[in-house]
Write an enzyme that holds these catalytic residues in place. Structure first.
Site, PDB file in Angstrom:
ATOM      1  CB  THR A 134      -0.896  -0.003   1.262  1.00  0.00           C
ATOM      2  OG1 THR A 134      -1.475   1.281   1.434  1.00  0.00           O
ATOM      3  CG2 THR A 134      -0.099  -0.317   2.535  1.00  0.00           C
ATOM      4  CG  ASP A 135      -1.151   4.974  -0.975  1.00  0.00           C
ATOM      5  OD1 ASP A 135      -1.711   4.330  -0.059  1.00  0.00           O
ATOM      6  OD2 ASP A 135      -1.740   5.855  -1.635  1.00  0.00           O
ATOM      7  CD  GLU A 136      -3.511   3.409   4.171  1.00  0.00           C
ATOM      8  OE1 GLU A 136      -3.457   3.450   5.403  1.00  0.00           O
ATOM      9  OE2 GLU A 136      -4.539   3.141   3.535  1.00  0.00           O
ATOM     10  CE1 TYR A 160      -3.333  -2.609   5.700  1.00  0.00           C
ATOM     11  CE2 TYR A 160      -3.310  -0.259   5.187  1.00  0.00           C
ATOM     12  CZ  TYR A 160      -3.332  -1.578   4.764  1.00  0.00           C
ATOM     13  OH  TYR A 160      -3.346  -1.882   3.421  1.00  0.00           O
ATOM     14  CE  LYS A 164       0.081  -4.585   2.988  1.00  0.00           C
ATOM     15  NZ  LYS A 164      -0.304  -5.937   2.458  1.00  0.00           N
TER      16      LYS A 164
HETATM   17  P1  NAD Z   1      -9.598  -7.354   2.339  1.00  0.00           P
HETATM   18  O1  NAD Z   1      -9.571  -7.034   3.795  1.00  0.00           O
HETATM   19  O2  NAD Z   1     -10.837  -7.063   1.560  1.00  0.00           O
HETATM   20  O3  NAD Z   1      -9.275  -8.906   2.114  1.00  0.00           O
HETATM   21  C1  NAD Z   1      -8.270  -9.576   2.824  1.00  0.00           C
HETATM   22  C2  NAD Z   1      -8.419 -11.066   2.548  1.00  0.00           C
HETATM   23  O4  NAD Z   1      -7.357 -11.752   3.241  1.00  0.00           O
HETATM   24  C3  NAD Z   1      -9.739 -11.669   3.082  1.00  0.00           C
HETATM   25  O5  NAD Z   1     -10.284 -12.538   2.126  1.00  0.00           O
HETATM   26  C4  NAD Z   1      -9.318 -12.434   4.331  1.00  0.00           C
HETATM   27  O6  NAD Z   1     -10.159 -13.534   4.621  1.00  0.00           O
HETATM   28  C5  NAD Z   1      -7.907 -12.871   3.943  1.00  0.00           C
HETATM   29  N1  NAD Z   1      -7.066 -13.114   5.120  1.00  0.00           N
HETATM   30  C6  NAD Z   1      -6.912 -12.316   6.205  1.00  0.00           C
HETATM   31  N2  NAD Z   1      -6.081 -12.893   7.091  1.00  0.00           N
HETATM   32  C7  NAD Z   1      -5.680 -14.070   6.539  1.00  0.00           C
HETATM   33  C8  NAD Z   1      -4.811 -15.118   6.943  1.00  0.00           C
HETATM   34  N3  NAD Z   1      -4.154 -15.048   8.113  1.00  0.00           N
HETATM   35  N4  NAD Z   1      -4.625 -16.184   6.128  1.00  0.00           N
HETATM   36  C9  NAD Z   1      -5.277 -16.245   4.943  1.00  0.00           C
HETATM   37  N5  NAD Z   1      -6.133 -15.284   4.502  1.00  0.00           N
HETATM   38  C10 NAD Z   1      -6.325 -14.220   5.287  1.00  0.00           C
HETATM   39  O7  NAD Z   1      -8.333  -6.600   1.728  1.00  0.00           O
HETATM   40  P2  NAD Z   1      -8.178  -5.878   0.305  1.00  0.00           P
HETATM   41  O8  NAD Z   1      -8.729  -4.504   0.399  1.00  0.00           O
HETATM   42  O9  NAD Z   1      -8.634  -6.797  -0.771  1.00  0.00           O
HETATM   43  O10 NAD Z   1      -6.580  -5.750   0.246  1.00  0.00           O
HETATM   44  C11 NAD Z   1      -5.792  -6.800  -0.296  1.00  0.00           C
HETATM   45  C12 NAD Z   1      -4.335  -6.411  -0.193  1.00  0.00           C
HETATM   46  O11 NAD Z   1      -4.101  -5.199  -0.903  1.00  0.00           O
HETATM   47  C13 NAD Z   1      -3.872  -6.156   1.249  1.00  0.00           C
HETATM   48  O12 NAD Z   1      -2.572  -6.695   1.390  1.00  0.00           O
HETATM   49  C14 NAD Z   1      -3.859  -4.643   1.369  1.00  0.00           C
HETATM   50  O13 NAD Z   1      -2.873  -4.233   2.287  1.00  0.00           O
HETATM   51  C15 NAD Z   1      -3.490  -4.237  -0.047  1.00  0.00           C
HETATM   52  N6  NAD Z   1      -3.984  -2.921  -0.494  1.00  0.00           N
HETATM   53  C16 NAD Z   1      -5.311  -2.599  -0.348  1.00  0.00           C
HETATM   54  C17 NAD Z   1      -5.768  -1.369  -0.819  1.00  0.00           C
HETATM   55  C18 NAD Z   1      -7.229  -0.984  -0.729  1.00  0.00           C
HETATM   56  O14 NAD Z   1      -7.580   0.147  -1.081  1.00  0.00           O
HETATM   57  N7  NAD Z   1      -8.119  -1.867  -0.318  1.00  0.00           N
HETATM   58  C19 NAD Z   1      -4.868  -0.465  -1.409  1.00  0.00           C
HETATM   59  C20 NAD Z   1      -3.517  -0.836  -1.534  1.00  0.00           C
HETATM   60  C21 NAD Z   1      -3.088  -2.076  -1.078  1.00  0.00           C
HETATM   61  P1  TYD Z   2     -10.745   4.037   4.259  1.00  0.00           P
HETATM   62  O1  TYD Z   2     -11.681   3.597   3.190  1.00  0.00           O
HETATM   63  O2  TYD Z   2     -10.841   3.424   5.609  1.00  0.00           O
HETATM   64  O3  TYD Z   2      -9.270   3.851   3.653  1.00  0.00           O
HETATM   65  P2  TYD Z   2      -7.841   4.360   4.249  1.00  0.00           P
HETATM   66  O4  TYD Z   2      -8.008   4.840   5.620  1.00  0.00           O
HETATM   67  O5  TYD Z   2      -7.029   3.108   4.182  1.00  0.00           O
HETATM   68  O6  TYD Z   2      -7.374   5.426   3.301  1.00  0.00           O
HETATM   69  O7  TYD Z   2     -10.887   5.602   4.457  1.00  0.00           O
HETATM   70  C1  TYD Z   2     -10.690   6.504   3.375  1.00  0.00           C
HETATM   71  C2  TYD Z   2     -10.781   7.905   3.933  1.00  0.00           C
HETATM   72  O8  TYD Z   2     -12.129   8.140   4.378  1.00  0.00           O
HETATM   73  C3  TYD Z   2      -9.904   8.146   5.150  1.00  0.00           C
HETATM   74  O9  TYD Z   2      -9.418   9.486   5.107  1.00  0.00           O
HETATM   75  C4  TYD Z   2     -10.852   7.988   6.329  1.00  0.00           C
HETATM   76  C5  TYD Z   2     -12.165   8.492   5.769  1.00  0.00           C
HETATM   77  N1  TYD Z   2     -13.383   7.863   6.327  1.00  0.00           N
HETATM   78  C6  TYD Z   2     -14.410   8.659   6.850  1.00  0.00           C
HETATM   79  O10 TYD Z   2     -14.332   9.899   6.874  1.00  0.00           O
HETATM   80  N2  TYD Z   2     -15.511   8.028   7.340  1.00  0.00           N
HETATM   81  C7  TYD Z   2     -15.641   6.672   7.337  1.00  0.00           C
HETATM   82  O11 TYD Z   2     -16.686   6.146   7.828  1.00  0.00           O
HETATM   83  C8  TYD Z   2     -14.588   5.873   6.790  1.00  0.00           C
HETATM   84  C9  TYD Z   2     -14.680   4.368   6.768  1.00  0.00           C
HETATM   85  C10 TYD Z   2     -13.472   6.511   6.283  1.00  0.00           C
END
Ligand code: NAD
Ligand code: TYD
Length: 367
Positions: A134-136, A160, A164
């Site tokens: 992630t970019d975070e 988080y 990561k």
């Molecule tokens: P998500 O929370 O929707 O899904 C996570 C999945 O991992 C779930 O299916 C869960 O059951 C599985 N999981 C969790 N713990 C586990 C374990 N111990 N063993 C096996 N499976 C397990 O997450 P997402 O939003 O799809 O993100 C996927 C990846 O991409 C993550 O690594 C996250 O850090 C990264 N990422 C997400 C975003 C975003 O905007 N969602 C952006 C950049 C990077």
């Molecule tokens: P989120 O979807 O949790 O992603 P991330 O924190 O990983 O960027 O949140 C996106 C942005 O929205 C973040 O600045 C937090 C804000 N946010 C709210 O203001 N209200 C909410 O209920 C949620 C879930 C997020």
């Protein structure tokens, strides 16, 4: 090139499920094994249409289980790991960091150990361990700062992002120390089908449909760089096909939005959808548009997230130059597709919202 044999961890989650559908459609000859622990964020329903595919197998299991992972790599002759599995929600990491350290740090290390044992000490076959990050990990930007590049120093601020960042460092170390063939991608915020309704965009949509408060943290001016999930999947495909071993690639949307503007946009688009389709009034009688009110009337200011990062933005120039990566979806078209998907897939989000989601929302906002 012979077909690849992929192990996709976290394939029942949001991005993982999109990746599975994308990959099976584009590479039908490849073997694709999903390993997922089915936490609250993982849903078999998200993979329902993959189930009939002859190359696909689902394994219910944990990445922390070294014997299971090692056995799968051997038995399935896996040559490519695409590692999505993680605890992914910042708010949950603030309330309970332990699961994030377990899965994101120890779990990633378990996968690396298994990959090393099977690929380096064992078969010696060509392989790739792709780590989805992630970019975070880069921390928070001030308004005038340049976007994060691959050279930006790590400065994670939440449990988080710290977990990561730790996993990114372990992947790097396994490449430099043991010669494991790794790549890492650091991506900005994703949105699209199958996203669990605890993240900003699907949460706001579901709350509008139910006539519930739209909780905006702080002043609502925090900025995120939004990418349609399929563009992320394409970016990972390009890294797998063209990325240099040991390299890191940033993926992003060149699409910065303040939270308040996203929420206002969703309110307007859903109000318009109700105006155009009277059937929605029957399906969602509690939505403001069904009662002659504007969805924006639901916007509710709540206390800020502790340590809330102000701004994220990605410089994806290296990925463009070296991989030919450019997002295809505009924000307008991506949001339109996402709203259409949510309206057409009510059973999916109702099912995943049962249980943990209701408890979670109740604890957070007293809703
Ligand atoms: P998500 O929370 O929707 O899904 C996570 C999945 O991992 C779930 O299916 C869960 O059951 C599985 N999981 C969790 N713990 C586990 C374990 N111990 N063993 C096996 N499976 C397990 O997450 P997402 O939003 O799809 O993100 C996927 C990846 O991409 C993550 O690594 C996250 O850090 C990264 N990422 C997400 C975003 C975003 O905007 N969602 C952006 C950049 C990077
Ligand atoms: P989120 O979807 O949790 O992603 P991330 O924190 O990983 O960027 O949140 C996106 C942005 O929205 C973040 O600045 C937090 C804000 N946010 C709210 O203001 N209200 C909410 O209920 C949620 C879930 C997020």
């Amino acid at each position: 090139m012979p077909p690849s044999r992929l192990l996709v961890t976290g394939g029942a989650g949001f991005i993982g499920a999109n990746f599975v559908h994308y990959w099976l459609a584009k590479h039908p000859g490849d073997r694709l094994v999903v390993l997922d622990a089915l936490t609250y964020a993982g849903n078999r329903a998200s993979l329902a249409t993959a189930a009939g595919h002859p190359s696909y197998r689902f394994v219910h299991g944990n990445i922390l289980d070294l014997n299971l992972v090692t056995g799968l790599l051997r038995e399935e002759e896996i040559d490519t790991v695409v590692h999505f599995a993680a605890e992914s929600h910042v708010d949950r990491s603030i309330l309970g960091p332990d699961a994030f350290i377990e899965t994101n740090v120890v779990g990633t290390h378990t996968l690396l150990k298994a990959a090393r044992a099977v690929w380096l000490a064992g078969s010696g076959r060509p392989h790739r361990f792709h780590h989805v990050s992630t970019d975070e990990v880069y921390g928070s930007l001030a308004p005038a700062d340049p976007p994060f590049s691959e050279r930006t120093a790590y400065a994670p601020n939440s449990p988080y992002s710290a977990s990561k960042a730790s996993s990114d460092h372990l992947v790097r170390a396994y490449h430099h120390t043991y010669g494991l063939c790794t790549t890492t991608s650091n991506c900005s915020n994703n949105y699209g089908p199958y996203q669990f309704p605890e993240k900003l965009i699907p949460l706001m949509m579901v709350n509008i449909l139910h006539g519930k408060p739209l909780p905006l943290y702080g002043d609502g001016q925090n900025i995120r760089d939004w990418l349609y999930v399929e563009d992320h999947c394409r970016g990972i495909e390009l890294v797998l096909e063209r990325g240099g071993v040991g390299e890191v690639y940033n993926l992003g949307g060149h699409n910065e939005w303040a939270n308040i503007d996203i929420v206002r946009l969703l309110c307007r688009l859903l109000d318009e959808a109700f105006a155009q389709d009277p059937e929605l009034i029957r399906r969602f009688p509690d939505a403001p548009a069904s009662q002659g009110r504007l969805a924006a009337s639901l916007i509710t200011w709540v206390k800020d997230r502790p340590g809330h990062d102000r701004r994220y933005a990605i410089d994806a120039e290296k990925s463009r130059r070296e991989l030919g990566y450019l997002p295809k979806e505009s924000f307008a078209s991506g949001i339109e597709k996402t709203i259409a998907w949510m309206l057409a897939n009510e059973p999916w989000w109702r099912q995943v919202m049962d249980g943990s989601y209701r408890d979670w929302i109740g604890r957070q906002y007293g809703a």
